[in-house]
Every structure is written in structure tokens, then in C-alpha cells.
Design a protein around this motif. Structure first.
Motif, short mmCIF file in Angstrom:
data_model
loop_
_atom_site.label_atom_id
_atom_site.label_comp_id
_atom_site.label_asym_id
_atom_site.label_seq_id
_atom_site.Cartn_x
_atom_site.Cartn_y
_atom_site.Cartn_z
N TYR A 111 0.86 -1.18 0.00
CA TYR A 111 0.00 0.00 0.00
C TYR A 111 0.89 1.23 0.00
CZ TYR A 111 -3.28 -3.59 1.42
OH TYR A 111 -4.02 -4.74 1.47
N VAL A 117 1.53 5.10 -6.33
CA VAL A 117 0.38 5.66 -5.61
C VAL A 117 -0.01 7.00 -6.21
CG1 VAL A 117 1.67 6.85 -3.78
CG2 VAL A 117 -0.63 6.03 -3.32
N ASN A 121 -4.93 5.43 -13.86
CA ASN A 121 -5.13 4.06 -14.35
C ASN A 121 -4.73 4.02 -15.82
OD1 ASN A 121 -6.05 1.59 -15.21
ND2 ASN A 121 -8.09 1.80 -14.34
N TRP A 154 -1.91 0.24 -8.58
CA TRP A 154 -2.67 1.48 -8.62
C TRP A 154 -2.94 1.86 -10.08
CZ3 TRP A 154 -3.99 4.36 -4.20
CH2 TRP A 154 -4.63 5.57 -4.46
N SER A 159 -6.19 0.14 -5.38
CA SER A 159 -5.63 1.06 -4.39
C SER A 159 -4.43 0.44 -3.67
CB SER A 159 -6.71 1.44 -3.37
OG SER A 159 -7.19 0.28 -2.70
N CYS A 161 -0.76 -2.49 -4.53
CA CYS A 161 -0.04 -3.36 -5.44
C CYS A 161 -0.13 -4.77 -4.87
CB CYS A 161 1.42 -2.97 -5.55
SG CYS A 161 1.66 -1.32 -6.21
#
Length: 178
Positions: A111, A117, A121, A154, A159, A161
Motif C-alpha cells: 500500500y 500511488v 489508471n 494502482w 488502491s 499493489c
């Protein structure tokens, strides 16, 4: 593929990551500067290397991961999460670990990943350096063949990996042939 994330302003996304946990102990937006510096370093490749650049990130990550073990920063799998957090690579969680026929399978989540982050997309994962770090660390710790692949990112609409990892205790498949 994960849910669609609207693409707003890619340059803003690149230089202003939102990392609520990893940035909370950093003053004056230093986390954004840290992440941006990392990203520009990994994104600044000659045009001729763009197609093969993922391989250089993967190999560089593998060497870095191997050195983390060799230099004593990581002594066991339990050290992965604290080292990732300390050096602000991301918040690592070994989500699942399963013994399989000739080895082990792991699902690792990261995260607030430094690489991706807040990025838009684009329909595919981009964290080759982190894939390499995980591969290098586990290969050095286990002295076994390790295959890691980022299956969610991400930049593919999630939200976090998600790395699927296989540690092969029998890379030649000899156990299965007996």
C-alpha cells in the motif's frame, strides 16, 4: 482489471502523491519531494530504453533486494515490512503464504507504493523495481528460484499493489517426475 479511475492531470499525480500513513511523520511535504525524486529517477530513461526499461528496473530492484540481505538490513521474511516502511517504499503485508508441491506461494500487498500511488489508471502494473526488490530479497534469503509478478497495481485501477510470488524448492521439477 480493476475499477476505472478517471485520469485527471498526470503531472500533478506524478508530483503530488497522497500517502496518508507514510507521510504523516514528515514535515513540509518532504514525502512528496522524496517520491517525486524517486519517480523522476526511474522515469528518466533515454527513448531507446523505454521498451526495455522495465527490465532494467526489475534487475536493479533484484540487486538492491539482494544487497539488503547481504548487508544485514533484512535477516528474515519478517524484516520486509519494517524495511519497506522505514525507507518509505510502501506498507508491505504478506497477505497469504501457502506451501505447494515443490515450494511456497505468497501473496504480498504493498500500500502507498512509492512507484505508483496516485498515478492514473493506464490499464497495467508499473512497479517493476518493487517486483525486483521482492524477488532479490526472497532469492537471497531462501537460496531458491523465485518468480514474482505484480498482478494488481494502482495504475491498473486498484488502491494497492499485489505481487504473486512463487518460491521453487525444486526448480528442475525433479520431485514432480518421481
Amino acid at each position: 482489471m480493476g475499477p476505472e479511475i478517471p485520469q485527471i492531470n498526470w503531472i500533478y499525480d506524478l508530483i503530488h502523491p497522497e500517502r496518508p500513513f507514510l507521510s504523516k511523520d514528515v514535515e513540509n511535504d518532504w514525502d512528496s519531494i522524496y517520491v517525486t525524486t524517486f519517480r523522476f529517477g526511474t522515469l528518466k530513461k533515454p527513448l531507446s530504453m523505454v521498451k526495455c526499461g522495465h527490465g532494467t528496473d526489475l534487475v536493479g530492484g533484484m540487486e538492491f533486494g539482494s544487497q539488503l540481505v547481504q548487508k544485514g538490513f533484512i535477516k528474515s521474511v519478517k524484516d520486509l515490512a519494517p524495511v519497506f516502511a522505514k525507507y518509505k517504499l510502501g506498507i508491505l503485508d504478506i497477505f497469504a503464504e501457502t506451501d505447494v508441491n515443490n515450494g511456497k506461494k505468497m501473496d504480498i500487498m504493498v500500500y502507498e507504493c512509492i512507484d505508483c500511488v496516485g498515478l492514473p489508471n493506464i490499464g497495467e502494473p508499473v512497479c517493476y523495481f518493487e517486483t525486483g526488490i521482492i524477488t532479490g530479497i526472497l532469492k537471497e534469503l531462501t537460496h531458491k528460484e523465485v518468480f514474482a509478478e505484480e498482478v494488481r497495481c494502482w495504475t491498473s485501477g486498484y488502491s494497492f499493489c499485489h505481487f504473486s510470488v512463487e518460491i521453487n524448492h525444486d526448480p528442475e521439477g525433479l520431485l514432480e517426475r518421481q
